[in-house]
Scaffold this motif. Structure first.
Motif, PDB file in Angstrom:
ATOM      1  N   LEU A  36      -2.695 -45.198   0.450  1.00 23.38           N
ATOM      2  CA  LEU A  36      -2.234 -44.136   1.332  1.00 23.38           C
ATOM      3  C   LEU A  36      -3.162 -42.924   1.400  1.00 23.38           C
ATOM      4  O   LEU A  36      -3.304 -42.321   2.455  1.00 23.38           O
ATOM      5  CB  LEU A  36      -0.837 -43.674   0.904  1.00 23.38           C
ATOM      6  N   PHE A  37      -3.781 -42.556   0.296  1.00 20.12           N
ATOM      7  CA  PHE A  37      -4.405 -41.244   0.229  1.00 20.12           C
ATOM      8  C   PHE A  37      -5.899 -41.228  -0.022  1.00 20.12           C
ATOM      9  O   PHE A  37      -6.469 -40.163  -0.204  1.00 20.12           O
ATOM     10  CB  PHE A  37      -3.706 -40.386  -0.828  1.00 20.12           C
ATOM     11  N   ILE A  38      -6.555 -42.363  -0.061  1.00 18.59           N
ATOM     12  CA  ILE A  38      -8.014 -42.356  -0.164  1.00 18.59           C
ATOM     13  C   ILE A  38      -8.563 -42.624   1.221  1.00 18.59           C
ATOM     14  O   ILE A  38      -8.375 -43.701   1.776  1.00 18.59           O
ATOM     15  CB  ILE A  38      -8.518 -43.380  -1.182  1.00 18.59           C
ATOM     16  N   GLY A  39      -9.200 -41.620   1.790  1.00 21.66           N
ATOM     17  CA  GLY A  39      -9.706 -41.718   3.147  1.00 21.66           C
ATOM     18  C   GLY A  39     -11.163 -42.121   3.177  1.00 21.66           C
ATOM     19  O   GLY A  39     -11.749 -42.570   2.192  1.00 21.66           O
ATOM     20  N   CYS A  40     -11.745 -41.928   4.342  1.00 20.16           N
ATOM     21  CA  CYS A  40     -13.129 -42.350   4.544  1.00 20.16           C
ATOM     22  C   CYS A  40     -14.121 -41.477   3.795  1.00 20.16           C
ATOM     23  O   CYS A  40     -15.089 -41.968   3.236  1.00 20.16           O
ATOM     24  CB  CYS A  40     -13.448 -42.333   6.036  1.00 20.16           C
ATOM     25  N   SER A  41     -13.905 -40.183   3.796  1.00 16.42           N
ATOM     26  CA  SER A  41     -14.896 -39.307   3.171  1.00 16.42           C
ATOM     27  C   SER A  41     -14.334 -38.513   1.995  1.00 16.42           C
ATOM     28  O   SER A  41     -15.081 -38.141   1.097  1.00 16.42           O
ATOM     29  CB  SER A  41     -15.457 -38.333   4.209  1.00 16.42           C
ATOM     30  N   THR A  42     -13.044 -38.247   1.990  1.00 15.46           N
ATOM     31  CA  THR A  42     -12.470 -37.439   0.923  1.00 15.46           C
ATOM     32  C   THR A  42     -11.208 -38.095   0.375  1.00 15.46           C
ATOM     33  O   THR A  42     -10.658 -39.012   0.968  1.00 15.46           O
ATOM     34  CB  THR A  42     -12.091 -36.030   1.428  1.00 15.46           C
ATOM     35  N   PHE A  88      -9.827 -47.883  -9.208  1.00 10.93           N
ATOM     36  CA  PHE A  88      -9.877 -46.676  -8.383  1.00 10.93           C
ATOM     37  C   PHE A  88     -11.298 -46.426  -7.894  1.00 10.93           C
ATOM     38  O   PHE A  88     -11.523 -46.199  -6.700  1.00 10.93           O
ATOM     39  CB  PHE A  88      -9.370 -45.473  -9.175  1.00 10.93           C
ATOM     40  N   TYR A  89     -12.260 -46.453  -8.802  1.00 12.07           N
ATOM     41  CA  TYR A  89     -13.648 -46.210  -8.391  1.00 12.07           C
ATOM     42  C   TYR A  89     -14.185 -47.329  -7.513  1.00 12.07           C
ATOM     43  O   TYR A  89     -14.946 -47.089  -6.585  1.00 12.07           O
ATOM     44  CB  TYR A  89     -14.544 -46.001  -9.615  1.00 12.07           C
ATOM     45  N   TYR A  90     -13.768 -48.544  -7.757  1.00 10.35           N
ATOM     46  CA  TYR A  90     -14.215 -49.669  -6.939  1.00 10.35           C
ATOM     47  C   TYR A  90     -13.708 -49.534  -5.506  1.00 10.35           C
ATOM     48  O   TYR A  90     -14.468 -49.650  -4.562  1.00 10.35           O
ATOM     49  CB  TYR A  90     -13.731 -50.981  -7.553  1.00 10.35           C
ATOM     50  N   TYR A  91     -12.408 -49.274  -5.349  1.00  9.42           N
ATOM     51  CA  TYR A  91     -11.844 -49.184  -3.997  1.00  9.42           C
ATOM     52  C   TYR A  91     -12.247 -47.904  -3.289  1.00  9.42           C
ATOM     53  O   TYR A  91     -12.329 -47.872  -2.060  1.00  9.42           O
ATOM     54  CB  TYR A  91     -10.321 -49.305  -4.033  1.00  9.42           C
ATOM     55  N   SER A  92     -12.485 -46.811  -4.004  1.00 13.38           N
ATOM     56  CA  SER A  92     -12.884 -45.583  -3.337  1.00 13.38           C
ATOM     57  C   SER A  92     -14.331 -45.638  -2.870  1.00 13.38           C
ATOM     58  O   SER A  92     -14.714 -44.920  -1.948  1.00 13.38           O
ATOM     59  CB  SER A  92     -12.674 -44.383  -4.263  1.00 13.38           C
ATOM     60  N   ASN A  93     -15.145 -46.499  -3.471  1.00 15.69           N
ATOM     61  CA  ASN A  93     -16.541 -46.619  -3.060  1.00 15.69           C
ATOM     62  C   ASN A  93     -16.789 -47.728  -2.043  1.00 15.69           C
ATOM     63  O   ASN A  93     -17.918 -47.894  -1.584  1.00 15.69           O
ATOM     64  CB  ASN A  93     -17.436 -46.842  -4.286  1.00 15.69           C
TER      65      ASN A  93
END
Length: 98
Positions: A36-42, A88-93
């Protein structure tokens, strides 16, 4: 034949350890928050607020069930937190469809 008391043992599923329930809760909440809350840039600020609330819930749950957390359960809990940090780091990157 089946023993007579077979289905009476798991009334209300009270035999699930609180440590397993805490790990499952953490995984489910983190998966929903990432989606829900991890977007494209932030990363949305509500993500960090929800993670803080989840951390407070973890502290409350561990203090409430202090006798449940022996050395093995603490190791499993720490490993699960490390796996969630990695995810978290895998999906956010990963590249997002923006």
């Amino acid at each position: 034949m089946l023993p007579e008391g077979l289905y009476k043992r798991r009334r209300g599923h009270n035999n699930t350890p609180p440590s397993v329930l805490l790990i499952l809760t953490n995984c489910i909440v983190l998966a929903v928050l990432i989606q829900l809350f991890i977007g494209c840039s932030t990363i949305n600020n509500f993500f960090w607020i929800a993670i803080g609330i989840l951390a407070l819930y973890n502290v409350y749950n561990i203090r409430r069930n202090r006798e449940e957390y022996n050395k093995l359960n603490v190791i499993v809990y720490i490993v699960s937190i490390l796996i969630m940090l990695f995810l978290f780091y895998y999906y956010s990157n990963q590249p997002h469809n923006c």
